[in-house]
Design a protein around this motif. Structure first.
Motif, mmCIF file in Angstrom:
data_model
loop_
_atom_site.group_PDB
_atom_site.id
_atom_site.type_symbol
_atom_site.label_atom_id
_atom_site.label_comp_id
_atom_site.label_asym_id
_atom_site.label_seq_id
_atom_site.Cartn_x
_atom_site.Cartn_y
_atom_site.Cartn_z
ATOM 1 N N MET A 48 0.848 -1.342 0.139
ATOM 2 C CA MET A 48 0.293 0.110 0.016
ATOM 3 C C MET A 48 0.658 1.419 0.094
ATOM 4 O O MET A 48 0.704 2.227 -1.035
ATOM 5 C CB MET A 48 -1.029 0.015 1.059
ATOM 6 C CG MET A 48 -2.025 -1.394 0.989
ATOM 7 S SD MET A 48 -2.764 -1.124 2.337
ATOM 8 C CE MET A 48 -3.911 0.225 1.995
ATOM 9 N N MET A 49 1.813 1.450 0.989
ATOM 10 C CA MET A 49 3.215 2.617 0.606
ATOM 11 C C MET A 49 3.266 2.992 -0.518
ATOM 12 O O MET A 49 3.286 3.920 -1.015
ATOM 13 C CB MET A 49 3.761 2.678 1.428
ATOM 14 C CG MET A 49 3.565 2.630 3.063
ATOM 15 S SD MET A 49 2.840 4.315 3.306
ATOM 16 C CE MET A 49 1.070 4.212 5.268
ATOM 17 N N VAL A 50 3.586 1.318 -1.380
ATOM 18 C CA VAL A 50 4.637 2.030 -2.356
ATOM 19 C C VAL A 50 3.553 2.382 -3.262
ATOM 20 O O VAL A 50 3.763 3.102 -4.305
ATOM 21 C CB VAL A 50 5.191 0.165 -2.977
ATOM 22 C CG1 VAL A 50 5.156 0.462 -4.342
ATOM 23 C CG2 VAL A 50 6.088 0.316 -2.454
ATOM 24 N N HIS A 51 2.394 1.560 -3.304
ATOM 25 C CA HIS A 51 1.358 2.352 -4.368
ATOM 26 C C HIS A 51 1.116 3.280 -4.583
ATOM 27 O O HIS A 51 0.875 4.480 -5.065
ATOM 28 C CB HIS A 51 0.515 1.784 -4.420
ATOM 29 C CG HIS A 51 -1.066 2.352 -4.389
ATOM 30 N ND1 HIS A 51 -1.482 2.055 -6.138
ATOM 31 C CD2 HIS A 51 -2.134 2.844 -4.528
ATOM 32 C CE1 HIS A 51 -2.321 2.371 -6.390
ATOM 33 N NE2 HIS A 51 -3.458 2.826 -5.137
ATOM 34 N N PHE A 52 0.942 3.918 -2.710
ATOM 35 C CA PHE A 52 0.253 5.864 -2.328
ATOM 36 C C PHE A 52 2.297 6.623 -3.128
ATOM 37 O O PHE A 52 1.811 7.897 -3.207
ATOM 38 C CB PHE A 52 0.471 6.090 -1.094
ATOM 39 C CG PHE A 52 -0.875 5.422 -0.263
ATOM 40 C CD1 PHE A 52 -1.622 5.230 -0.857
ATOM 41 C CD2 PHE A 52 -0.917 4.687 1.197
ATOM 42 C CE1 PHE A 52 -3.029 4.159 -0.296
ATOM 43 C CE2 PHE A 52 -1.953 4.510 1.883
ATOM 44 C CZ PHE A 52 -3.122 4.293 0.519
ATOM 45 N N ARG A 53 2.682 5.881 -2.722
ATOM 46 C CA ARG A 53 4.378 7.052 -3.168
ATOM 47 C C ARG A 53 4.748 6.754 -4.783
ATOM 48 O O ARG A 53 4.726 7.673 -5.964
ATOM 49 C CB ARG A 53 5.379 6.665 -2.449
ATOM 50 C CG ARG A 53 5.660 6.260 -1.109
ATOM 51 C CD ARG A 53 5.776 7.690 -0.907
ATOM 52 N NE ARG A 53 6.241 7.907 0.942
ATOM 53 C CZ ARG A 53 5.644 8.724 1.383
ATOM 54 N NH1 ARG A 53 5.431 9.581 1.189
ATOM 55 N NH2 ARG A 53 5.502 9.190 2.824
ATOM 56 N N THR A 54 3.971 5.983 -5.686
ATOM 57 C CA THR A 54 4.411 5.854 -6.325
ATOM 58 C C THR A 54 2.804 6.920 -7.358
ATOM 59 O O THR A 54 3.209 6.537 -9.463
ATOM 60 C CB THR A 54 5.115 4.112 -7.056
ATOM 61 O OG1 THR A 54 3.930 3.364 -7.090
ATOM 62 C CG2 THR A 54 6.217 3.946 -6.263
ATOM 63 N N THR A 55 2.152 6.767 -7.294
ATOM 64 C CA THR A 55 0.853 6.341 -7.984
ATOM 65 C C THR A 55 0.615 8.498 -7.615
ATOM 66 O O THR A 55 0.380 9.143 -6.664
ATOM 67 C CB THR A 55 -0.279 7.002 -7.595
ATOM 68 O OG1 THR A 55 -0.104 5.113 -7.586
ATOM 69 C CG2 THR A 55 -1.836 6.665 -8.406
#
Length: 150
Positions: A48-55
């Motif tokens: 989830m954190m990777v998704h938040f940072r890369t979108t």
């Protein structure tokens, strides 16, 4: 500097950038705290954190942009003059907590479905304001050119 900021054209500026709702970030922490004991919570949290940072999703003075991806970047763009309309979807809880999704329809088959964001109404308002400003700019420029020189 964000990915979108690095790819702006000359004279283009960011008008508004969307963000993920705090309640989604809260659920990532809940998964880490309660499921972290079993390793799956750690993977959910990291994912989830990777998704938040890369979108990233922004409205610029020329276009709207959605960027997704970590190893590969997928950018979806729509010029402001090609936008035909925008649709905001909010569930009951989305209305209470101030989040929802936005779908922007463009000419032809070009649609962009943005992920769940906080303040979707403000995002759509920024799109409409940028569209009005972009339509008004050529007329103002023409009026300046037609003024008599003193």
């Amino acid at each position: 500097m964000t990915y979108i900021e690095k790819r702006l054209f000359d004279g283009e500026e960011i008008v508004y950038c969307g963000d993920f709702p705090g309640i989604h970030k809260f659920w990532a922490w809940v998964a880490l705290l309660f499921l972290g004991i079993i390793v799956i919570g750690i993977f959910i949290f990291i994912g989830m954190m990777v998704h938040f940072r890369t979108t990233e999703f922004c409205v610029t003075s020329r276009r709207i942009v959605l960027k997704k991806g970590f190893f590969t970047a997928n950018m979806y763009e729509l010029e402001l003059d090609a936008i035909e309309g925008a649709h905001v979807r909010q569930t009951f809880f989305g209305r209470i907590f101030g989040y929802g999704t936005v779908e922007v329809r463009g000419r032809g088959e070009s649609d962009i479905d943005f992920p769940t964001m906080s303040k979707p109404g403000a995002f759509v308002a920024a799109i409409e304001e940028a569209r009005m400003h972009a339509q008004r700019a050529p007329v103002e420029h023409l009026a300046d050119e037609m003024k008599p020189q003193a």
